[in-house]
Design an enzyme around this catalytic site. Structure first.
Site, PDB file in Angstrom:
ATOM      1  CG  ASN A   9     101.151  14.659   6.530  1.00  0.00           C
ATOM      2  OD1 ASN A   9     102.392  14.770   5.926  1.00  0.00           O
ATOM      3  ND2 ASN A   9     100.998  12.951   6.685  1.00  0.00           N
ATOM      4  CE  LYS A  11      97.727  12.793   4.835  1.00  0.00           C
ATOM      5  NZ  LYS A  11      97.093  11.910   4.636  1.00  0.00           N
ATOM      6  CG  HIS A  95     100.848   8.348   7.630  1.00  0.00           C
ATOM      7  ND1 HIS A  95     100.355   8.235   6.560  1.00  0.00           N
ATOM      8  CD2 HIS A  95     100.679   9.574   8.084  1.00  0.00           C
ATOM      9  CE1 HIS A  95      99.151   8.933   6.550  1.00  0.00           C
ATOM     10  NE2 HIS A  95      99.151   9.603   7.781  1.00  0.00           N
ATOM     11  CD  GLU A  97      98.272   8.754   3.754  1.00  0.00           C
ATOM     12  OE1 GLU A  97      99.458   9.674   3.191  1.00  0.00           O
ATOM     13  OE2 GLU A  97      97.436   9.030   3.852  1.00  0.00           O
ATOM     14  CD  GLU A 167      97.545  10.347  11.600  1.00  0.00           C
ATOM     15  OE1 GLU A 167      98.060  11.245  11.165  1.00  0.00           O
ATOM     16  OE2 GLU A 167      97.887  10.056   9.845  1.00  0.00           O
ATOM     17  N   GLY A 173      91.887  10.993   5.428  1.00  0.00           N
ATOM     18  CA  GLY A 173      90.516  11.726   4.002  1.00  0.00           C
ATOM     19  C   GLY A 173      89.996  11.249   3.704  1.00  0.00           C
ATOM     20  CB  SER A 212      88.273  13.840   8.260  1.00  0.00           C
ATOM     21  OG  SER A 212      88.236  12.785   7.172  1.00  0.00           O
TER      22      SER A 212
HETATM   23  P1  13P Z   1      93.519  13.951   6.797  1.00  0.00           P
HETATM   24  O1  13P Z   1      93.581  15.063   7.443  1.00  0.00           O
HETATM   25  O2  13P Z   1      93.231  14.903   5.297  1.00  0.00           O
HETATM   26  O3  13P Z   1      92.232  13.017   7.075  1.00  0.00           O
HETATM   27  O4  13P Z   1      94.327  13.373   6.784  1.00  0.00           O
HETATM   28  C1  13P Z   1      94.981  13.198   8.382  1.00  0.00           C
HETATM   29  C2  13P Z   1      96.721  12.504   8.199  1.00  0.00           C
HETATM   30  O5  13P Z   1      96.377  11.022   7.399  1.00  0.00           O
HETATM   31  C3  13P Z   1      97.577  13.279   9.052  1.00  0.00           C
HETATM   32  O6  13P Z   1      99.077  12.407   8.737  1.00  0.00           O
END
Ligand code: 13P
Length: 254
Positions: A9, A11, A95, A97, A167, A173, A212
């Protein structure tokens, strides 16, 4: 045995130049991946470029979101049939976010899932608890509500045609990965929740871990019985790092 799915992903990251390099790196290394399925989910403007770069490779294309409607007067939105037209196989739905920043709740997500299915896309439906919810002891309550809400609106059958991603918001992140035991506990909880409705669907559905995940922790996570892949953020922006996770997926299924 469920085939691991390692999905990147990206982003809201990338330029034409960086995306070209990243795609070339992923395609060049993907031939060495034997048992895992690999997918990348770039931002919308790069989908055409990605579809061209991935043509003829085993790497699948996905998008990060879709509209609830199939077409019409929805300025700024992108419809699921457009994603299918551009060669997407997957679309990430829900997601954390988007849940947190754009107010996407189960009612909206159910509509997005229906739109994705109608366009022939395979959704990657994300669930996960915040740190505050975990510390309050509400992790199971939150995950159950996210799963049950979709079952109520879409039916358990929907879970037979999608991928799930757990997640934990506190691990996204942050560099703080859930331990393999913590992640396995939640994945098993999700599968058991689904099995309460349909045992065959629960056995079939892939549940990816995200938060992560990187080359150095992937094997331990992917070796857990109910972790069937990864949804990778930051580490997916580097082809070698991303592919090392896919290699861990191969190793975990040996
Ligand atoms: P990170 O791997 O940067 O922690 O992000 C995970 C994520 O949100 C994948 O959708």
């Amino acid at each position: 045995m469920r085939k691991p799915l390692i999905a990147g992903n990206w982003k809201m990251n990338g330029t034409k130049a960086s995306v070209e390099t990243l795609l070339a790196g992923v395609v060049a290394g993907a031939g060495a991946i034997e048992r895992s399925e690999v997918a990348v989910c770039p931002p919308y403007p790069f989908l055409q470029m990605a579809a061209s770069a991935l043509a003829g490779s085993s790497v699948r294309l996905g998008a990060q979101n879709c509209a609830t409607a199939a077409s019409g007067a929805f300025t700024g939105e992108v419809a699921a049939p457009m994603l299918a037209d551009f060669g997407c196989h997957y679309v990430i739905i829900g997601h954390s976010e988007r849940r947190a920043m754009y107010g996407e709740d189960e009612a909206i997500l159910a509509k997005k899932l229906a739109a994705a299915f109608a366009a022939g896309l395979t959704p990657i439906l994300c669930v996960g608890e915040t740190l505050e919810e975990r510390e309050r002891g509400d992790m199971e309550k939150v995950i159950a509500a996210q799963i049950d809400g979709i079952i109520a609106l879409c039916g358990i059958g929907a879970f037979g045609s999608l991928e799930l991603a757990y997640e934990p918001v506190w691990a996204i992140g942050t560099g703080k990965t859930a331990t393999p035991a913590q992640a396995q506990e939640v994945h098993a909880f999700i599968r058991a929740r689904l099995a309460g409705h349909d045992a065959a669907v629960a056995q079939k559905v892939r549940i990816l871990y995200g938060g992560s995940m990187k080359g150095s922790n992937a094997l331990e996570l992917l070796s857990q019985p109910d972790i069937d892949g990864g949804l990778i953020g930051g580490a997916a922006l580097n082809a070698d790092e991303f592919l090392s996770i896919a290699k861990a997926g191969d190793a975990a299924t040996q």
